[in-house]
Enzyme design. Structure first.
Site, PDB file in Angstrom:
ATOM      1  N   HIS A  77      16.444 -35.259 -51.543  1.00  0.00           N
ATOM      2  CA  HIS A  77      15.939 -34.451 -52.670  1.00  0.00           C
ATOM      3  C   HIS A  77      16.942 -34.436 -53.828  1.00  0.00           C
ATOM      4  O   HIS A  77      16.967 -33.492 -54.620  1.00  0.00           O
ATOM      5  CB  HIS A  77      15.657 -33.001 -52.241  1.00  0.00           C
ATOM      6  CG  HIS A  77      14.695 -32.874 -51.119  1.00  0.00           C
ATOM      7  ND1 HIS A  77      13.332 -32.754 -51.309  1.00  0.00           N
ATOM      8  CD2 HIS A  77      14.886 -32.876 -49.769  1.00  0.00           C
ATOM      9  CE1 HIS A  77      12.735 -32.664 -50.122  1.00  0.00           C
ATOM     10  NE2 HIS A  77      13.647 -32.742 -49.185  1.00  0.00           N
ATOM     11  N   SER A 109      25.639 -47.817 -77.139  1.00  0.00           N
ATOM     12  CA  SER A 109      25.090 -46.957 -78.175  1.00  0.00           C
ATOM     13  C   SER A 109      25.478 -47.474 -79.542  1.00  0.00           C
ATOM     14  O   SER A 109      26.577 -48.003 -79.740  1.00  0.00           O
ATOM     15  CB  SER A 109      25.603 -45.524 -77.999  1.00  0.00           C
ATOM     16  OG  SER A 109      25.205 -44.706 -79.078  1.00  0.00           O
ATOM     17  N   LYS A 129      30.396 -45.752 -75.193  1.00  0.00           N
ATOM     18  CA  LYS A 129      29.339 -45.520 -74.215  1.00  0.00           C
ATOM     19  C   LYS A 129      28.886 -46.852 -73.607  1.00  0.00           C
ATOM     20  O   LYS A 129      28.662 -47.825 -74.326  1.00  0.00           O
ATOM     21  CB  LYS A 129      28.153 -44.830 -74.875  1.00  0.00           C
ATOM     22  CG  LYS A 129      27.134 -44.254 -73.895  1.00  0.00           C
ATOM     23  CD  LYS A 129      26.109 -43.412 -74.659  1.00  0.00           C
ATOM     24  CE  LYS A 129      25.217 -42.627 -73.715  1.00  0.00           C
ATOM     25  NZ  LYS A 129      24.402 -43.517 -72.874  1.00  0.00           N
ATOM     26  N   GLU A 163      18.376 -50.936 -65.434  1.00  0.00           N
ATOM     27  CA  GLU A 163      17.272 -50.540 -66.312  1.00  0.00           C
ATOM     28  C   GLU A 163      16.296 -51.688 -66.506  1.00  0.00           C
ATOM     29  O   GLU A 163      15.063 -51.490 -66.478  1.00  0.00           O
ATOM     30  CB  GLU A 163      17.823 -50.065 -67.657  1.00  0.00           C
ATOM     31  CG  GLU A 163      18.517 -48.719 -67.589  1.00  0.00           C
ATOM     32  CD  GLU A 163      19.208 -48.316 -68.885  1.00  0.00           C
ATOM     33  OE1 GLU A 163      19.696 -47.182 -68.948  1.00  0.00           O
ATOM     34  OE2 GLU A 163      19.265 -49.146 -69.821  1.00  0.00           O
TER      35      GLU A 163
END
Length: 464
Positions: free
Chosen positions: A181, A311, A317, A324
């Protein structure tokens, strides 16, 4: 010189680009279907070339085509199969549902190439001898999907699994917090976690391989409606045998041409197995994204290879771009499967009428899964670094370790101990010393994270 020439078919004359290798029927389809700009994939054009070459060889052996014509057709068809004339296959995917336009496109290109090489052959009478678009296109779907899966996808999955297994072996002793979970649970090792990924890929490969037994059964020889009209009864098996020689894959003639032409159950089945693989890829990709999250405010368990700035506005970043991409491929494949299922259900009486869109989506799914699983292996899994200090710190504070004490102190006392540790933000060991009456030595043994990854019952130590 004129930019166009005049071609003729059974419906009359029309203009075709002067340099085009195709003829009137292809041009009509180009004019009729300006829908998407998407054309049938390279693998499908290759399959058409292989089928036309195999058909010519079968026809000459069965006495239905002279050797000169057959030789010229085979030579031209091999050019098509090799990819040298792909730009002359311009027809949109969203065309006639039988794919007749694409079959005639191949027939016209092959006839043109043969004529240019000195042998005049007719696209229908010779290149298409013993065939119909209604058996050629379903056969091309099966041949192209089988070859793409065999040559690209299965080797890619083997490489992915090998990469996962290598990392699992390297990290078999690194203990981390398990999660259910998305919440802290009992400890596992990195090796155990990665073994789950490996098993998913192994199972996917096994399911796909089993499906290929059915995609190798070809309906070529069924002709227009499955009866084999205008085709030698030996033609279908002969084409399958020739395709086996050309590709090294054991194709065989279908026992029932009606099913192979009116239904697309084997492509639907293969797509379903690709969907199952996509679900596994999505799971692995998302695990990597979560484990990599942070690096300060997330889980921060691993550091994926830094591949590009993450970014346009936040310097420094770095994002998990490969997982992805894998997740997006999985989404596309799941969507493709829905299209293929609808297409497969669109067989009416003796013919399926969504063949081109089935071909396009199935081959796209195979290609993008093969490509992204290699990227996932090489640019994410092979090179991620484990933040062992951070993992150990989180593990030491994990109150869920108290689960191991259940056989000794019972669930209720364990729950109270865990809640106190959560509330006071203290290591479970410190709190358990106060609440359980167990010695530090007993607790160290019972709460040893590495021992807990081995399962079984760890209770029974001394102490009151």
């Amino acid at each position: 010189m004129s930019k166009f020439r005049t071609e003729r078919d059974s419906m009359g004359e029309l203009k075709v680009p002067a340099k085009a290798l195709y003829g009137a029927q292809t041009q009509r389809a180009v004019d009729n279907f300006p829908v998407s700009g998407l054309t049938l994939p390279r693998e499908f054009i290759r399959a058409l070339g292989l089928i036309k070459s195999a058909a010519a060889e079968a026809n000459v052996k069965l006495g239905h085509l002279d050797k000169t014509s057959a030789k010229a057709i085979r030579a031209a068809a091999e050019q098509v199969a090799a990819g040298g004339v792909d730009e002359h296959f311009p027809i949109d995917v969203f065309q006639t549902g039988s794919g007749t336009s694409s079959n005639m496109n191949a027939n016209e290109v092959i006839a043109h190439l043969a004529g240019a090489a000195g042998t005049t052959v007719h696209p229908n009478d010779h290149v298409n001898a013993g065939q119909s678009s209604n058996d050629v296109i379903p056969t091309a779907i099966l041949v192209s999907a089988t070859l793409a899966t065999t040559e690209k996808l299965l080797p890619a999955l083997k490489h992915l699994r090998k990469t996962i297994d290598t990392r699992a072996k390297e990290l078999k002793k690194v203990v981390k917090t398990g999660r259910t979970h998305l919440m802290d649970a009992m400890p596992i090792t990195f090796g155990q976690e990665l073994s789950g990924w490996s098993a998913q890929i192994a199972d996917a490969s096994e399911r796909i391989t089993d499906t290929l037994k059915r995609t190798r059964r070809l309906p070529q020889g069924g002709s227009a409606v499955g009866t084999g009209i205008n085709a030698d009864p030996k033609f279908g098996p002969a084409v399958a045998a020739e395709l086996s020689k050309l590709t090294g894959v054991k194709f065989e003639s279908s026992e029932n041409y009606f099913a192979g032409m009116a239904a697309q159950d084997a492509p639907v089945e293969l797509s379903g197995q690709l969907r199952a693989l996509a679900v596994a890829v999505m799971k692995i990709a998302n695990d990597l994204r979560w484990m990599n999250s942070g690096p300060l405010a997330g889980l921060g368990e691993i550091e994926l290879p830094a591949l590009q700035p993450g970014s346009s506005i936040m310097p420094g970043k770095v994002n998990p771009v490969i997982p992805e991409a894998a997740a997006m491929v999985a989404a596309q494949v799941i969507g493709n499967d829905a299209t293929i299922a609808i297409g497969g259900a669109s067989g009416n009486f003796q013919l399926n009428v969504m063949l081109p869109v089935i071909a396009y989506n199935l081959l796209q799914s195979i290609e993008i899964l093969a490509n992204v699983t290699v990227l996932l292996a090489d640019k994410a899994i092979a090179g991620f670094k484990v933040n062992e200090d951070h993992i150990r710190e989180a593990l030491d504070k994990n109150p869920i370790l108290v689960t191991a004490l259940n056989p000794v102190i019972g669930y209720e006392k364990g729950a109270a101990t865990a809640k106190q540790a959560y509330k006071e933000k203290r290591p479970i060991m410190d709190v358990a010393l106060e609440t359980t009456g167990l010695s530090k030595a007993d607790l160290a043994k019972l709460l040893d994270p590495a021992a807990l990854t081995k399962g079984g019952i760890h209770g029974g130590g001394g102490g009151g």
